[in-house]
Design a protein around this motif. Structure first.
Motif, PDB file in Angstrom:
ATOM      1  N   PRO A   8       0.830  -1.209   0.000  1.00  0.00           N
ATOM      2  CA  PRO A   8       0.000   0.000   0.000  1.00  0.00           C
ATOM      3  C   PRO A   8       0.856   1.247   0.000  1.00  0.00           C
ATOM      4  CG  PRO A   8      -0.029  -1.053   2.145  1.00  0.00           C
ATOM      5  CD  PRO A   8       0.680  -1.979   1.223  1.00  0.00           C
ATOM      6  N   PRO A   9       0.380   2.340  -0.657  1.00  0.00           N
ATOM      7  CA  PRO A   9       1.168   3.561  -0.749  1.00  0.00           C
ATOM      8  C   PRO A   9       1.549   4.112   0.606  1.00  0.00           C
ATOM      9  CG  PRO A   9      -0.697   3.633  -2.258  1.00  0.00           C
ATOM     10  CD  PRO A   9      -0.875   2.408  -1.430  1.00  0.00           C
ATOM     11  N   GLN A  10       0.640   4.002   1.619  1.00  0.00           N
ATOM     12  CA  GLN A  10       0.996   4.573   2.915  1.00  0.00           C
ATOM     13  C   GLN A  10       2.196   3.874   3.527  1.00  0.00           C
ATOM     14  OE1 GLN A  10      -1.810   3.165   2.138  1.00  0.00           O
ATOM     15  NE2 GLN A  10      -2.603   1.728   3.645  1.00  0.00           N
ATOM     16  N   TYR A  11       2.447   2.609   3.148  1.00  0.00           N
ATOM     17  CA  TYR A  11       3.623   1.913   3.684  1.00  0.00           C
ATOM     18  C   TYR A  11       4.907   2.539   3.170  1.00  0.00           C
ATOM     19  CZ  TYR A  11       7.490  -1.235   3.143  1.00  0.00           C
ATOM     20  OH  TYR A  11       8.750  -1.741   3.089  1.00  0.00           O
ATOM     21  N   VAL A  12       4.911   2.922   1.848  1.00  0.00           N
ATOM     22  CA  VAL A  12       6.135   3.420   1.245  1.00  0.00           C
ATOM     23  C   VAL A  12       6.576   4.696   1.942  1.00  0.00           C
ATOM     24  CG1 VAL A  12       7.217   4.114  -0.910  1.00  0.00           C
ATOM     25  CG2 VAL A  12       5.451   2.362  -0.903  1.00  0.00           C
ATOM     26  N   ASP A  13       5.609   5.501   2.413  1.00  0.00           N
ATOM     27  CA  ASP A  13       5.962   6.737   3.095  1.00  0.00           C
ATOM     28  C   ASP A  13       6.328   6.513   4.551  1.00  0.00           C
ATOM     29  OD1 ASP A  13       3.347   8.416   1.277  1.00  0.00           O
ATOM     30  OD2 ASP A  13       5.470   8.133   0.778  1.00  0.00           O
ATOM     31  N   ASP A  14       6.267   5.287   4.997  1.00  0.00           N
ATOM     32  CA  ASP A  14       6.586   4.991   6.403  1.00  0.00           C
ATOM     33  C   ASP A  14       8.097   4.927   6.565  1.00  0.00           C
ATOM     34  OD1 ASP A  14       6.632   4.286   8.981  1.00  0.00           O
ATOM     35  OD2 ASP A  14       5.734   2.306   8.740  1.00  0.00           O
ATOM     36  N   VAL A  15       8.743   6.114   6.578  1.00  0.00           N
ATOM     37  CA  VAL A  15      10.201   6.172   6.597  1.00  0.00           C
ATOM     38  C   VAL A  15      10.740   5.785   7.965  1.00  0.00           C
ATOM     39  CG1 VAL A  15      11.996   7.554   5.513  1.00  0.00           C
ATOM     40  CG2 VAL A  15       9.655   8.342   5.447  1.00  0.00           C
ATOM     41  N   ASP A  16       9.947   6.029   9.008  1.00  0.00           N
ATOM     42  CA  ASP A  16      10.476   5.817  10.359  1.00  0.00           C
ATOM     43  C   ASP A  16      10.868   4.379  10.585  1.00  0.00           C
ATOM     44  OD1 ASP A  16      10.069   8.426  10.886  1.00  0.00           O
ATOM     45  OD2 ASP A  16       8.069   8.147  11.753  1.00  0.00           O
ATOM     46  N   ARG A  17      10.018   3.418  10.113  1.00  0.00           N
ATOM     47  CA  ARG A  17      10.333   2.028  10.396  1.00  0.00           C
ATOM     48  C   ARG A  17      11.579   1.571   9.659  1.00  0.00           C
ATOM     49  NH1 ARG A  17       6.162  -0.101   8.611  1.00  0.00           N
ATOM     50  NH2 ARG A  17       6.847  -1.321   6.853  1.00  0.00           N
ATOM     51  N   LEU A  18      11.789   2.094   8.420  1.00  0.00           N
ATOM     52  CA  LEU A  18      12.929   1.654   7.619  1.00  0.00           C
ATOM     53  C   LEU A  18      14.154   2.525   7.834  1.00  0.00           C
ATOM     54  CD1 LEU A  18      13.409  -0.652   5.666  1.00  0.00           C
ATOM     55  CD2 LEU A  18      12.978   0.904   3.780  1.00  0.00           C
ATOM     56  N   GLN A  19      14.032   3.624   8.619  1.00  0.00           N
ATOM     57  CA  GLN A  19      15.131   4.571   8.775  1.00  0.00           C
ATOM     58  C   GLN A  19      16.439   3.914   9.216  1.00  0.00           C
ATOM     59  OE1 GLN A  19      14.867   7.725   7.887  1.00  0.00           O
ATOM     60  NE2 GLN A  19      17.020   8.086   8.276  1.00  0.00           N
ATOM     61  N   PRO A  20      16.436   2.957  10.154  1.00  0.00           N
ATOM     62  CA  PRO A  20      17.715   2.356  10.567  1.00  0.00           C
ATOM     63  C   PRO A  20      18.414   1.608   9.459  1.00  0.00           C
ATOM     64  CG  PRO A  20      15.987   1.884  12.151  1.00  0.00           C
ATOM     65  CD  PRO A  20      15.321   2.470  10.953  1.00  0.00           C
ATOM     66  N   LEU A  36      25.083  -4.600   3.508  1.00  0.00           N
ATOM     67  CA  LEU A  36      23.710  -4.757   3.031  1.00  0.00           C
ATOM     68  C   LEU A  36      23.078  -6.017   3.607  1.00  0.00           C
ATOM     69  CD1 LEU A  36      21.412  -3.760   1.302  1.00  0.00           C
ATOM     70  CD2 LEU A  36      22.439  -4.906  -0.677  1.00  0.00           C
ATOM     71  N   VAL A  37      23.866  -7.094   3.648  1.00  0.00           N
ATOM     72  CA  VAL A  37      23.363  -8.333   4.270  1.00  0.00           C
ATOM     73  C   VAL A  37      23.037  -8.087   5.738  1.00  0.00           C
ATOM     74  CG1 VAL A  37      24.008 -10.670   4.959  1.00  0.00           C
ATOM     75  CG2 VAL A  37      24.549  -9.860   2.660  1.00  0.00           C
ATOM     76  N   GLN A  38      23.893  -7.307   6.383  1.00  0.00           N
ATOM     77  CA  GLN A  38      23.660  -7.008   7.800  1.00  0.00           C
ATOM     78  C   GLN A  38      22.370  -6.215   7.984  1.00  0.00           C
ATOM     79  OE1 GLN A  38      26.812  -4.819   9.648  1.00  0.00           O
ATOM     80  NE2 GLN A  38      26.032  -5.102  11.709  1.00  0.00           N
ATOM     81  N   LYS A  39      22.095  -5.267   7.072  1.00  0.00           N
ATOM     82  CA  LYS A  39      20.864  -4.490   7.179  1.00  0.00           C
ATOM     83  C   LYS A  39      19.643  -5.400   6.978  1.00  0.00           C
ATOM     84  CE  LYS A  39      23.229  -0.422   5.281  1.00  0.00           C
ATOM     85  NZ  LYS A  39      23.367   0.328   6.515  1.00  0.00           N
ATOM     86  N   ILE A  40      19.763  -6.341   6.033  1.00  0.00           N
ATOM     87  CA  ILE A  40      18.646  -7.277   5.821  1.00  0.00           C
ATOM     88  C   ILE A  40      18.450  -8.134   7.064  1.00  0.00           C
ATOM     89  CG2 ILE A  40      17.867  -9.251   4.452  1.00  0.00           C
ATOM     90  CD1 ILE A  40      19.300  -8.016   2.051  1.00  0.00           C
ATOM     91  N   ASN A  41      19.540  -8.603   7.641  1.00  0.00           N
ATOM     92  CA  ASN A  41      19.433  -9.402   8.869  1.00  0.00           C
ATOM     93  C   ASN A  41      18.821  -8.590   9.998  1.00  0.00           C
ATOM     94  OD1 ASN A  41      20.564 -11.629   7.640  1.00  0.00           O
ATOM     95  ND2 ASN A  41      22.656 -11.142   8.274  1.00  0.00           N
ATOM     96  N   GLN A  42      19.140  -7.281  10.063  1.00  0.00           N
ATOM     97  CA  GLN A  42      18.538  -6.433  11.091  1.00  0.00           C
ATOM     98  C   GLN A  42      17.034  -6.317  10.869  1.00  0.00           C
ATOM     99  OE1 GLN A  42      20.636  -2.728  10.917  1.00  0.00           O
ATOM    100  NE2 GLN A  42      22.466  -3.499  11.927  1.00  0.00           N
ATOM    101  N   ILE A  43      16.612  -6.209   9.615  1.00  0.00           N
ATOM    102  CA  ILE A  43      15.174  -6.160   9.328  1.00  0.00           C
ATOM    103  C   ILE A  43      14.505  -7.442   9.811  1.00  0.00           C
ATOM    104  CG2 ILE A  43      13.471  -6.152   7.474  1.00  0.00           C
ATOM    105  CD1 ILE A  43      15.287  -4.284   5.917  1.00  0.00           C
ATOM    106  N   ALA A  51       4.795  -9.623   8.679  1.00  0.00           N
ATOM    107  CA  ALA A  51       4.189  -9.087   7.462  1.00  0.00           C
ATOM    108  C   ALA A  51       5.011  -7.938   6.887  1.00  0.00           C
ATOM    109  CB  ALA A  51       2.763  -8.606   7.750  1.00  0.00           C
ATOM    110  N   PHE A  52       5.811  -7.264   7.717  1.00  0.00           N
ATOM    111  CA  PHE A  52       6.600  -6.131   7.254  1.00  0.00           C
ATOM    112  C   PHE A  52       7.980  -6.535   6.759  1.00  0.00           C
ATOM    113  CE2 PHE A  52       4.021  -3.439  10.396  1.00  0.00           C
ATOM    114  CZ  PHE A  52       3.076  -3.156   9.408  1.00  0.00           C
ATOM    115  N   ILE A  53       8.409  -7.766   6.998  1.00  0.00           N
ATOM    116  CA  ILE A  53       9.785  -8.135   6.680  1.00  0.00           C
ATOM    117  C   ILE A  53      10.054  -7.995   5.183  1.00  0.00           C
ATOM    118  CG2 ILE A  53      11.415 -10.059   6.614  1.00  0.00           C
ATOM    119  CD1 ILE A  53      10.327 -11.011   9.248  1.00  0.00           C
ATOM    120  N   LEU A  54       9.234  -8.654   4.337  1.00  0.00           N
ATOM    121  CA  LEU A  54       9.464  -8.596   2.899  1.00  0.00           C
ATOM    122  C   LEU A  54       9.222  -7.194   2.353  1.00  0.00           C
ATOM    123  CD1 LEU A  54       7.954 -11.979   1.642  1.00  0.00           C
ATOM    124  CD2 LEU A  54      10.301 -11.430   2.292  1.00  0.00           C
TER     125      LEU A  54
END
Length: 671
Positions: A8-20, A36-43, A51-54
């Motif tokens: 959903p479009p509102q997810y893309v604007d959700d910068v706070d969750r992806l900021q780290p 980059l692998v480390q960032k994926i592992n952090q996610i 539901a938010f991982i992918l």
């Protein structure tokens, strides 16, 4: 195939969750793969909802690779027949009123080799094949698909997903981009696995919830069968519980009254002369208006006038199942009571006992429904209802007997479990005692052998002819020192034995606590200085008075400071503190001895005051009696002692604090 999900479009604007996990847009080629692998592992590790991982990973990869769209396809099932797609698009594609019309992932999956990519062991070398196939296979789609970089993910030897990077303009993928995508493949495979496991768990929870509903139904029916309710009341509760648990729109319980009592002995597949009467019914609240009209219909009918009921007799008492009765094109053969035009999905199960059909349990649905999954459960319910009708009293007696035997069996099993647990505890205690014995013998043999060895060596040297007087004095000093060690060891053992056996109350004496602690600290300053340790004393300005046994009090602090000397980190400070406290109207003196040293684990803290027990990996010589003696002396003085280990930030060392609590008796008080 599962329907793919659109982000959903509102997810893309959700910068706070992806900021780290954000990375620089223009430097993804220079971004080390392991970061980059480390960032994926952090996610994967930090996402509170799977539901938010992918979604987070799709946005991260889309930003890092600077693509127009990133699609992650999670494939479940060995044949890749179940897939879930998560996709992310760049901001310029989010303003469209219907983004799903611009980019239909369902069509992309059905008309592209993405799933084929997941099903076959393709590697990074096959990217060009995937790219060409996607471009050709999706020409008719309403999106400018010009360049695709994709790779399947594998975990445990099996493909479990596909990563697709898509540009809407022609683009030549660099080797560094291919290499970077290959590097993150394993981390994304873990994410796909995590999401698949979460979906599996959710499916299992739904199945468990459904099973719990069925179990609750069985419990309710069992309770009803044991109750003293009138038969019709019980059957009404049975049909209500069954229909509601199976989420049917309507439930009926019908009993038959035969006009020919010898029908049971007649030939099979013969329609009897019997009258069917509804004695129990239930309907959903949403069906109440519709079923209110049905209530005006006759609640009784002849079996010979209902082709639906006749099928049960023609099929030798088997269940009659219709996912949609209107498909028979002959709804007139069913009694009006069933209203098959409005409730066409029908499950009719005979109530049978000893070959005789007593009635029917009927479930109906307004929409098409497959009843096979619930058939076994409904047949079991019908068996219970049949038994309740024919042998309710007998069933109650049998159930009582079963309950008694079950209770006895349960009692026997519980007794055996208790005996087994007690035996296990005894074995564990014996094992621990054996370990303590071995440790005690090892420690004691060392502590006895070394002084005796030194004493024997000194005696032999004293017997040598022409030994110098100063050497004689040295050997005599060694003899005296080692004898003192042996005597102190024996005295400690005797003291512990005396304190553990019934003994007299402590001989209390009033002391000036401030002065006493200062004297003890002063007596240890020189010894502590040998290790670079300094001692700091923090006492209240007004001197504290304490009634205690002086010898025991001094020995407690001597052992604590000796322990501090052995295990403190060199060149640190030892703190002695004392304060007065009133706890539950009881005056107490709280004294603390704090030092810096190796941490004491939670396991070590449980036995640190036990006899002959020493911390694991601590090789400082000792018998393991010091702290055991401290605890016994503290208990002798009606006090308590505890130890706490707190890790020091940015250091491998910890702050170790022994807290001693003693009652502060009044001048006339007695312990």
């Amino acid at each position: 195939m599962k329907k793919p999900l659109w982000s959903p479009p509102q997810y893309v604007d959700d910068v706070d969750r992806l900021q780290p996990y954000q990375v620089k847009l223009m430097q993804h080629q220079e971004e080390p793969a392991h970061q980059l692998v480390q960032k994926i592992n952090q996610i994967i590790a930090n996402s509170s909802a799977t539901a938010f991982i992918l979604q987070d990973i799709a946005q991260l990869l889309g930003i890092v690779f600077q693509v127009d769209c990133c699609c992650l396809v999670s494939v479940t099932g060995e044949t890749s027949d179940e897939a879930t797609a998560i996709n992310w698009c760049a901001d310029e594609y989010l303003g469209l009123p219907h983004p799903e019309e611009m980019f239909s992932m369902e069509q992309l999956l059905m008309h592209s080799p993405v799933l084929q990519c997941a099903a076959e062991p393709l590697t990074i070398e096959d990217i060009s094949l995937i790219h060409n196939s996607l471009v050709i296979g999706c020409q008719y789609l309403p999106l400018p698909l010009k360049a695709v970089l994709a790779i399947p993910t594998r975990l445990g030897g099996n493909n479990n997903g596909v990563i697709s990077l898509i540009k809407f303009q022609p683009y030549d993928w660099s080797e560094s981009e291919k290499q970077l995508l290959q590097e993150v493949e394993s981390a994304c495979a873990i994410a796909f696995s995590r999401v698949a496991q979460a979906q599996l768990i959710a499916h299992q929870e739904q199945h468990l919830q459904k099973s719990n509903q069925y179990q609750n139904l069985i419990k309710q029916l069992t309770i009803l069968s044991r109750s003293n309710l009138e038969l019709n009341q019980m059957l009404q509760l049975v049909i209500a519980s069954t229909a509601e648990s199976l989420q049917a729109d309507r439930g009926l319980l019908i009993l038959l009254k035969y006009t020919d009592p010898l029908f049971r002995t007649q030939a099979k597949k013969q329609i009897p002369k019997a009258k069917a009467t509804v004695i129990g019914k239930w309907a959903k609240e949403t069906q109440s208006l519709r079923t209110s009209k049905l209530d005006t219909l006759a609640q009784s009918f002849l079996v010979s006038e209902c082709g639906l009921c006749q099928r049960a007799f023609m099929d030798s008492g088997k269940a009659v199942i219709f996912d949609d009765y209107t498909d028979q094109n002959d709804t007139s053969t069913a009694a009006p009571l069933f209203a098959v035009e409005e409730l066409p999905a029908v499950l009719l199960v005979p109530l049978e006992s000893q070959g005789k059909i007593l009635g029917f349990l009927v479930l109906q649905q307004a929409v098409t429904r497959n009843w096979q999954a619930e058939l076994n459960l409904v047949e079991m319910v019908c068996a219970q209802v049949s038994n309740a009708i024919i042998q309710s009293q007998t069933l109650r007696q049998v159930q009582t007997l079963v309950d008694e035997r079950t209770a006895k069996l349960q009692s026997s099993l519980e007794l055996q479990a208790k005996l087994h647990e007690r035996t296990r505890q005894y074995v564990e205690q014996l094992r621990k005692l054996n370990e303590l014995k071995d440790e005690f013998l090892s420690n004691m043999s060392d502590r006895l052998r070394y002084p005796l060895t030194n004493m024997r060596m000194s005696i032999r040297n004293l017997r040598l002819p022409g030994i110098a007087p100063e050497r004689q004095v040295k050997y005599l000093d060694i003899l005296e020192e080692e004898c003192t060690k042996e005597i102190n060891l024996i005295d400690d053992l005797l003291t512990l034995q005396k304190l553990e056996s019934p003994h007299e109350a402590p001989q209390l004496k009033t002391i000036d606590l401030n002065t006493r602690i200062q004297d003890i600290a002063a007596s240890f300053e020189k010894k502590l200085a040998e290790k670079g340790l300094k001692i700091s004393v923090d006492l209240p300005q007004e001197s504290l008075k304490l009634q205690t046994e002086l010898e025991s009090f001094d020995r407690i602090f001597q052992e604590l400071l000796t322990n501090v000397y052995k295990y403190s980190q060199p060149d640190t400070i030892v703190h002695l503190q004392a304060a007065h406290r009133v706890n539950q109207q009881i005056d107490q003196v709280i004294m603390k001895v704090t030092n810096i040293g190796r941490a004491i684990s939670e396991e070590e803290a449980t036995y640190i005051f036990d006899k002959f027990r020493r911390g694991k990996g601590r090789w400082t010589p000792g018998t393991g009696l010091g702290l055991a003696l401290v605890k016994s002396l503290v208990q002798h003085l009606n006090g308590a002692i505890a130890v706490e280990s707190v890790q020091i930030s940015d250091s491998e060392q910890s702050e170790i604090c022994f807290t001693l609590t003693l009652p502060q008796f009044s001048d006339e008080g007695k312990p």
